[in-house]
Design a protein around this motif. Structure first.
Motif, mmCIF file in Angstrom:
data_model
loop_
_atom_site.group_PDB
_atom_site.id
_atom_site.type_symbol
_atom_site.label_atom_id
_atom_site.label_comp_id
_atom_site.label_asym_id
_atom_site.label_seq_id
_atom_site.Cartn_x
_atom_site.Cartn_y
_atom_site.Cartn_z
ATOM 1 N N GLN A 184 0.825 -1.217 0.000
ATOM 2 C CA GLN A 184 0.000 0.000 0.000
ATOM 3 C C GLN A 184 0.859 1.266 0.000
ATOM 4 N N GLN A 185 1.963 1.230 0.735
ATOM 5 C CA GLN A 185 2.764 2.436 0.954
ATOM 6 C C GLN A 185 3.815 2.672 -0.119
ATOM 7 N N ASP A 186 4.054 1.687 -0.980
ATOM 8 C CA ASP A 186 5.092 1.830 -2.013
ATOM 9 C C ASP A 186 4.484 1.550 -3.384
ATOM 10 N N PRO A 187 4.219 2.573 -4.193
ATOM 11 C CA PRO A 187 3.572 2.381 -5.491
ATOM 12 C C PRO A 187 4.452 1.723 -6.539
ATOM 13 N N THR A 188 5.710 1.392 -6.193
ATOM 14 C CA THR A 188 6.570 0.669 -7.138
ATOM 15 C C THR A 188 6.681 -0.807 -6.790
ATOM 16 N N LEU A 189 6.017 -1.238 -5.718
ATOM 17 C CA LEU A 189 6.208 -2.578 -5.174
ATOM 18 C C LEU A 189 5.146 -3.543 -5.701
ATOM 19 N N LEU A 190 5.570 -4.784 -5.988
ATOM 20 C CA LEU A 190 4.671 -5.855 -6.390
ATOM 21 C C LEU A 190 4.844 -7.020 -5.421
ATOM 22 N N ALA A 191 3.791 -7.824 -5.273
ATOM 23 C CA ALA A 191 3.872 -9.013 -4.422
ATOM 24 C C ALA A 191 3.033 -10.122 -5.026
#
Length: 309
Positions: A245-252
């Motif tokens: 939620q806090q990092d718009p570059t992150l994927l999971a």
């Protein structure tokens, strides 16, 4: 020299363990003796017996009172575990005598949490006085707790265990996977996304050698893509949700059913990326040959029923 297991088992008593816990909480022999209703001389004798058995002092006298040393902290930690198990034994005995629901300890991997919650909801409607302890963790950790007798059942995979023949397994389901991102991620709102489009972003992944991590790396390898370098690692779904939620570059990558829940509640967005299920389905695991309690048997039935709803 550390005493033998046989020596510890034959000489260590519950009264001594209760004293260690009380000493940790109260910091003095006088107050600890009062807490467990024995004389101070009796407390002194019991502590001496434990220290003689272990072969080393367990507490140091400091201005604020008796303080456990490293060996003492180790003893206190296990004293609390043993005392907790005895409390659970007492609760379950009372439940059986009074015709109530008993107690059940269940471990679960993240992807099976939605299935388990549906099954537990149905079970507790039928057994409202059933006490349930729920532990979420990786398959490896849950199998360890099952081996120690701290879980009655584990919903996980046996492939990460050292001996698959040590368990009885009832297969439940495969675990479809999904790629999730924050609502502000550049790929949010895009139609179908190819794996190659994800290579420029950072990843939050399950710990190394865990099935979900292996599934992601397999997919990337087969697509000729590089395994994510310097990823964040966690087995916690709560940490996953907050970090993504806090990092718009992150994927999971998380189980598809968990991803659907997150999307339904506007927590995360599921990207339309084709991913296969894990190769090995998860199941409900018990120790091989163990006699299951009525509550455990009922939960297995509810898990199987929940798969069809």
């Amino acid at each position: 020299m550390v005493p033998s297991l046989a020596s510890i088992a034959s000489r260590l008593r519950l009264k001594q363990l209760r004293l260690l816990i009380a000493l940790d909480e109260r910091g003095s022999l006088h107050k600890a003796a009062e807490q467990i209703s024995i004389s101070q001389s009796g407390a002194t004798k019991a502590l001496h017996e434990v220290e003689s058995l272990i072969g080393t002092p367990l507490f140091e006298r400091q201005p604020k009172g008796l303080v456990a040393n490293e060996m003492g902290r180790c003893m206190i930690r296990y004293a609390r575990l043993i005392h907790s198990d005895v409390e659970h034994l007492h609760e379950e005995m009372l439940s059986i005598m009074q015709g109530q629901g008993g107690r059940l300890s269940v471990g679960v991997i993240m992807g099976a949490v939605p299935l388990l919650t549906r099954a537990l909801t149905a079970l507790r409607l039928k057994q409202p006085q059933l006490s349930v302890e729920l532990v979420e963790n990786t398959s490896a950790t849950l199998l360890g707790l099952l081996d120690q007798g701290r879980l009655d059942l584990a919903i996980c995979r046996t492939s990460v265990g050292q001996r698959s023949d040590a368990y009885d397994c009832i297969e439940l389901s495969e675990e479809p996977l999904a790629v999730v991102a924050s609502q502000d991620h550049p790929l949010t709102g895009v139609g179908f996304v190819q794996l190659s489009q994800l290579s420029d972003y950072r990843w939050l992944v399950y710990p190394k050698d865990m099935p979900m991590r292996q599934a992601l790396e397999r997919e990337l390898n087969e697509a000729g893509l590089q395994i994510p370098r310097y990823p964040l690692e966690t087995s916690s779904i709560f940490a996953t949700i907050l970090l993504v939620q806090q990092d718009p570059t992150l994927l999971a990558v998380i189980p598809a059913e968990v991803a659907a829940f997150c999307e339904q509640h506007d927590l995360l967005v599921k990207l339309r990326v084709p991913l296969r299920a894990l190769n090995e389905p998860y199941g409900v695991i018990s120790r091989a040959g163990a006699d299951l309690s009525p509550a455990a048997t009922l939960l297995i039935h509810e898990l199987q029923q929940a798969l069809t709803t």
